[in-house]
Motif scaffolding. Structure first.
Motif, PDB file in Angstrom:
ATOM      1  N   ALA A 131      24.337 -29.578 -20.716  1.00 12.20           N
ATOM      2  CA  ALA A 131      24.596 -29.841 -22.133  1.00 12.20           C
ATOM      3  C   ALA A 131      23.371 -29.393 -22.929  1.00 12.20           C
ATOM      4  O   ALA A 131      22.339 -29.042 -22.355  1.00 12.20           O
ATOM      5  N   SER A 135      22.685 -32.450 -29.112  1.00  4.14           N
ATOM      6  CA  SER A 135      24.152 -32.412 -29.200  1.00  4.14           C
ATOM      7  C   SER A 135      24.741 -33.799 -29.399  1.00  4.14           C
ATOM      8  O   SER A 135      24.076 -34.816 -29.187  1.00  4.14           O
ATOM      9  N   HIS A 137      28.742 -35.535 -28.524  1.00  4.68           N
ATOM     10  CA  HIS A 137      30.086 -35.264 -28.016  1.00  4.68           C
ATOM     11  C   HIS A 137      31.009 -36.482 -28.017  1.00  4.68           C
ATOM     12  O   HIS A 137      32.135 -36.388 -27.539  1.00  4.68           O
ATOM     13  N   VAL A 146      26.661 -36.987 -22.034  1.00  3.43           N
ATOM     14  CA  VAL A 146      26.363 -35.576 -22.275  1.00  3.43           C
ATOM     15  C   VAL A 146      25.848 -35.331 -23.696  1.00  3.43           C
ATOM     16  O   VAL A 146      25.667 -34.184 -24.098  1.00  3.43           O
ATOM     17  N   TYR A 164      19.827 -31.015 -19.538  1.00  3.86           N
ATOM     18  CA  TYR A 164      19.866 -30.548 -20.931  1.00  3.86           C
ATOM     19  C   TYR A 164      19.131 -29.220 -21.093  1.00  3.86           C
ATOM     20  O   TYR A 164      18.026 -29.038 -20.578  1.00  3.86           O
TER      21      TYR A 164
END
Length: 432
Positions: A131, A135, A137, A146, A164
């Motif tokens: 990932a 971020s 999600h 993630v 990551y």
């Protein structure tokens, strides 16, 4: 309003965020505008977190929903044939560009990403996932795992083994001063190093947002995700594009955000704007991946007949009215006006694609992220009649995602309010 706020705080969790020092209750909407319980009207440049994609009170969507409700059937579940679900799946499969695509509907982006991770880990027989830093999600156990944004992670516990990667941190000290090409080379070298040093031989997938939504609309340089995909393909690693915020033409230059990178993913997830406020999410993936689950499956509310009616009408409206083209035109007009704000000492960056753009606020002396200044812009814009969002890994970014139906007059008004507000905040903080 104080009475409703007190009731909210008594029965809702303390971590459920509310915007503004005096939170507002939105009671009605039309076009690009909403009205609160006090009777004040605002131009809405955030749209329920990028969700009211067409704005408010769109006749075509309202009438489609009313027709479905009038049948008396508001729910059956996926144990029965659902005509609207099949029709919508056919459209999405065609638009996705994924070969032999199949579609599964969920209720949200979080659930869509959970499903995508399930498909990938089952197909590859491993719990290892790649990932991106910064971020976001989703809010569930697996999607938090993630998510590369510490502000949204409650626990280090995880059902997945996550590594990551870099992608949107070009301004970080390790990469500062690099050109896009040099940064891409460094990121790809790091990916190769991760695969030979930190992971076991089999990795299930990489999941990435083409533009990081909660991360403050941060963007990888064009070409990076394509370069990552080349490495992933060498190892048979699947690529999941999280299009929850970037889908349906919002970037102006591609119908799905990943198209700006020249990549066709193995899996795409979607949600938010597709239902124009009605709960719908889903996954579109290669047929072999979608069919690869061996256990039984069902979605009680995923693909609900009412949500499907709204989503079909919304997608048809986007296509029939060329809203991708409108996003490109209105976004260019707004960005042309906002870019000079980077001359201000408290503005580190103005970035965006189409009707998805952001302003990053920093301390004018130290250059450090300034969430308080972003908050001041959020409040100041509301006072001037404009609703915007706030995010970024340091919560110092104003993010805007107006309706794709935005007209030129409203685009100019919102742009000018932003310029006025940011300039006023910058002047005040420098004079202090």
């Amino acid at each position: 309003m104080s009475e409703l706020l007190a009731r909210h705080r008594a029965v809702m969790p303390s971590w459920l965020s509310l915007y503004y020092e005096t939170p507002i209750e939105i009671t009605s909407g039309s076009g690009s505008r909403v009205t609160d319980a006090e009777g004040r009207t605002y131009l809405d440049f955030f749209c329920g977190i990028v969700t009211n994609m067409l704005g408010y009170d769109i006749a075509e969507v309202r009438e489609a929903v009313e027709r479905q409700i009038a049948t008396g059937v508001v729910h059956t579940s996926t144990l029965y044939l659902l005509r609207g679900q099949v029709e919508l799946a056919e459209k999405i499969a065609r638009l996705s560009g994924i070969p032999d695509a199949k579609v599964f509907f969920t209720n949200s982006g979080t659930e869509a990403n959970e499903t995508a991770l399930l498909l990938a880990t089952c197909a590859r027989g491993t719990d290892q996932v790649l990932a991106l830093r910064n971020s976001y999600h989703g809010r569930s156990y697996g999607t938090v795992a993630v998510t590369g944004n510490r502000g949204w992670k409650n626990s280090s516990l995880s059902p997945l083994n996550v590594h990551y990667l870099h992608g949107t941190d070009q301004a970080a000290p390790a990469f500062r001063g690099m050109s896009d090409a040099e940064y891409i080379d460094a990121c790809v070298a790091d990916l190769r190093d991760v695969l030979v040093t930190a992971t076991a031989p089999d990795v299930a997938c990489m999941i990435a947002e083409p533009i990081q939504g909660v991360g403050g609309f941060a963007m990888a340089p064009e070409g990076l995700l394509a370069a990552y995909k080349e490495v992933l393909d060498e190892h048979g690693i699947l690529f999941i594009a999280d299009e929850v915020q970037t889908g349906w033409g919002r970037t102006g230059s591609s119908f799905f955000g990943i198209g700006n990178h020249g990549v066709t993913p193995d899996v795409m997830t979607f949600a938010k704007g597709l239902g124009n406020g009605f709960a719908v999410g889903g996954v579109v993936a290669r047929g072999d991946l979608m069919d690869g689950l061996t256990a039984k499956g069902v979605a009680t509310f995923g693909g609900n007949p009412v949500s499907m009616a709204a989503a079909n009408a919304t997608l048809d409206y986007v296509l029939d009215h060329d809203l991708q083209g409108n996003a490109a035109r209105r976004g260019a007009l707004i960005m042309e006006g906002l870019r000079p704000l980077t001359d201000l000492s408290s503005v580190a960056d103005v970035r965006g694609k189409g009707l998805m753009f952001a302003i990053e606020m920093v301390d004018p002396v130290s250059g450090a992220p300034a969430p308080a200044l972003a908050g001041a812009v959020l409040e100041g814009a509301r006072e001037r009649g404009l609703l915007v969002g706030q995010g970024g890994v340091h919560n110092n970014v104003l993010r805007m995602a107006p309706p794709l139906t935005l007209n030129e007059e409203d685009a100019r008004e919102g742009r000018d309010i932003l310029i006025d507000t940011v300039t006023a905040v910058d002047t005040k903080v420098r004079s202090a």
